[in-house]
Write a protein that holds these residues in place. Structure first.
Motif, short mmCIF file in Angstrom:
data_model
loop_
_atom_site.label_atom_id
_atom_site.label_comp_id
_atom_site.label_asym_id
_atom_site.label_seq_id
_atom_site.Cartn_x
_atom_site.Cartn_y
_atom_site.Cartn_z
N ARG A 172 -8.05 -0.85 0.55
CA ARG A 172 -7.73 0.27 1.44
C ARG A 172 -8.11 -0.02 2.91
O ARG A 172 -8.07 0.87 3.73
CB ARG A 172 -8.37 1.57 0.94
CG ARG A 172 -7.87 1.93 -0.45
CD ARG A 172 -8.52 3.14 -1.07
NE ARG A 172 -8.35 4.38 -0.34
CZ ARG A 172 -7.28 5.19 -0.41
NH1 ARG A 172 -6.28 4.86 -1.18
NH2 ARG A 172 -7.25 6.31 0.26
N ARG A 173 -8.47 -1.25 3.22
CA ARG A 173 -8.87 -1.62 4.58
C ARG A 173 -7.65 -2.09 5.38
O ARG A 173 -7.38 -3.27 5.49
CB ARG A 173 -9.95 -2.69 4.55
CG ARG A 173 -11.24 -2.15 4.00
CD ARG A 173 -12.34 -3.14 4.14
NE ARG A 173 -13.55 -2.57 3.57
CZ ARG A 173 -14.63 -3.26 3.33
NH1 ARG A 173 -14.69 -4.53 3.63
NH2 ARG A 173 -15.68 -2.66 2.81
N PHE A 174 -6.95 -1.12 5.93
CA PHE A 174 -5.74 -1.40 6.70
C PHE A 174 -6.04 -2.13 8.00
O PHE A 174 -5.15 -2.65 8.65
CB PHE A 174 -4.94 -0.12 6.95
CG PHE A 174 -5.73 0.99 7.58
CD1 PHE A 174 -5.81 1.10 8.95
CD2 PHE A 174 -6.40 1.92 6.78
CE1 PHE A 174 -6.54 2.13 9.53
CE2 PHE A 174 -7.12 2.95 7.35
CZ PHE A 174 -7.20 3.06 8.74
N ALA A 197 0.71 -3.35 17.38
CA ALA A 197 0.72 -2.04 16.72
C ALA A 197 -0.62 -1.81 16.03
O ALA A 197 -1.03 -2.61 15.20
CB ALA A 197 1.86 -1.97 15.71
N THR A 198 -1.27 -0.73 16.40
CA THR A 198 -2.56 -0.38 15.78
C THR A 198 -2.29 0.23 14.41
O THR A 198 -1.54 1.20 14.29
CB THR A 198 -3.31 0.63 16.67
OG1 THR A 198 -3.49 0.04 17.96
CG2 THR A 198 -4.65 0.98 16.07
N SER A 228 -5.05 -5.46 11.96
CA SER A 228 -5.40 -5.09 13.33
C SER A 228 -5.53 -6.36 14.17
O SER A 228 -6.22 -7.31 13.79
CB SER A 228 -6.74 -4.35 13.33
OG SER A 228 -7.30 -4.33 14.63
N HIS A 229 -4.88 -6.39 15.31
CA HIS A 229 -4.99 -7.56 16.20
C HIS A 229 -6.44 -7.76 16.64
O HIS A 229 -6.90 -8.89 16.77
CB HIS A 229 -4.08 -7.40 17.43
CG HIS A 229 -4.19 -8.56 18.36
ND1 HIS A 229 -3.68 -9.80 18.06
CD2 HIS A 229 -4.80 -8.68 19.57
CE1 HIS A 229 -3.96 -10.63 19.05
NE2 HIS A 229 -4.63 -9.98 19.98
N LYS A 230 -7.15 -6.67 16.83
CA LYS A 230 -8.54 -6.75 17.28
C LYS A 230 -9.41 -7.46 16.25
O LYS A 230 -10.27 -8.27 16.60
CB LYS A 230 -9.06 -5.32 17.52
CG LYS A 230 -10.49 -5.25 17.99
CD LYS A 230 -10.88 -3.79 18.23
CE LYS A 230 -12.34 -3.66 18.60
NZ LYS A 230 -12.72 -2.26 18.78
N HIS A 231 -9.19 -7.19 14.97
CA HIS A 231 -10.03 -7.75 13.90
C HIS A 231 -9.45 -9.04 13.29
O HIS A 231 -10.21 -9.87 12.80
CB HIS A 231 -10.25 -6.72 12.80
CG HIS A 231 -10.95 -5.49 13.27
ND1 HIS A 231 -12.25 -5.49 13.68
CD2 HIS A 231 -10.50 -4.23 13.44
CE1 HIS A 231 -12.60 -4.27 14.08
NE2 HIS A 231 -11.55 -3.49 13.94
N HIS A 232 -8.13 -9.17 13.30
CA HIS A 232 -7.46 -10.32 12.68
C HIS A 232 -6.30 -10.76 13.56
O HIS A 232 -5.13 -10.51 13.22
CB HIS A 232 -6.96 -9.96 11.27
CG HIS A 232 -8.05 -9.60 10.32
ND1 HIS A 232 -8.74 -10.53 9.59
CD2 HIS A 232 -8.59 -8.40 10.00
CE1 HIS A 232 -9.65 -9.93 8.86
NE2 HIS A 232 -9.58 -8.62 9.08
N PRO A 233 -6.58 -11.41 14.70
CA PRO A 233 -5.49 -11.85 15.59
C PRO A 233 -4.45 -12.68 14.82
O PRO A 233 -4.81 -13.48 13.96
CB PRO A 233 -6.22 -12.69 16.64
CG PRO A 233 -7.63 -12.20 16.61
CD PRO A 233 -7.90 -11.81 15.18
#
Length: 159
Positions: free
Chosen positions: A120-122, A107-108, A126-131
């Motif tokens: 505020r850094r949702f 889920a993005t 993110s799987h892309k940034h934090h698998p």
């Protein structure tokens, strides 16, 4: 890999976040009965019938200082005790005695959840940034009822 956990919380709302805890729910091909999504372009539908997330990831985020809790970012089922990072599209999960799911996607995250992040850094989920920290979308393969505390497990290969 820990392949047996449990349902820590079931979450529903009339649209939007946070989703609030309910003790039990009927899982249908369309998702959790009584739950609604505001933006059907990005949420819901057969391949995104349910949104799942890990209690351990939530606890890690809280340790990092984020004011987040189960249901805050819109997951329907908060699961505990599973090797979350090993779950990926194509994985299957069984919930309770009836429900079977297939993970379809990561889920993005979007800006509607930013208030639950201290910076505020949702993109922190993110799987892309934090698998391994992302919520997961799932399609329903077998419908049924789930209750808080029910087992959540990865079925044996071929089962």
């Amino acid at each position: 890999m820990n392949s047996i956990g449990h349902i820590a919380q079931i979450n529903a709302s009339s649209g939007g976040v946070p989703k609030l805890p309910v003790p039990a729910g009927e899982v249908t091909m369309a998702g959790l009965a009584g739950d609604r999504q505001r933006n059907l372009k990005f949420h819901g539908g057969p391949d995104r019938a349910l949104c799942l997330w890990s209690l351990e990831v939530i606890e890690q985020l809280r340790q990092e200082g984020h004011p987040i809790a189960p249901g805050s970012v819109g997951e329907n089922l908060t699961l505990s005790g599973l090797d979350w990072a090993s779950l990926a599209p194509g994985s299957q999960l069984c919930l309770g005695d009836q429900v079977r799911l297939e993970i379809t996607d990561y889920a993005t995250p979007c800006r509607t959840i930013m208030k639950w992040f201290s910076d505020r850094r949702f993109s922190r989920i993110s799987h892309k940034h934090h698998p391994g920290s992302s919520r997961l979308y799932a399609r329903v393969l077998q419908e049924g009822w789930v209750r808080t505390g029910d087992r959540a497990f990865v079925p044996a290969a071929g089962a």
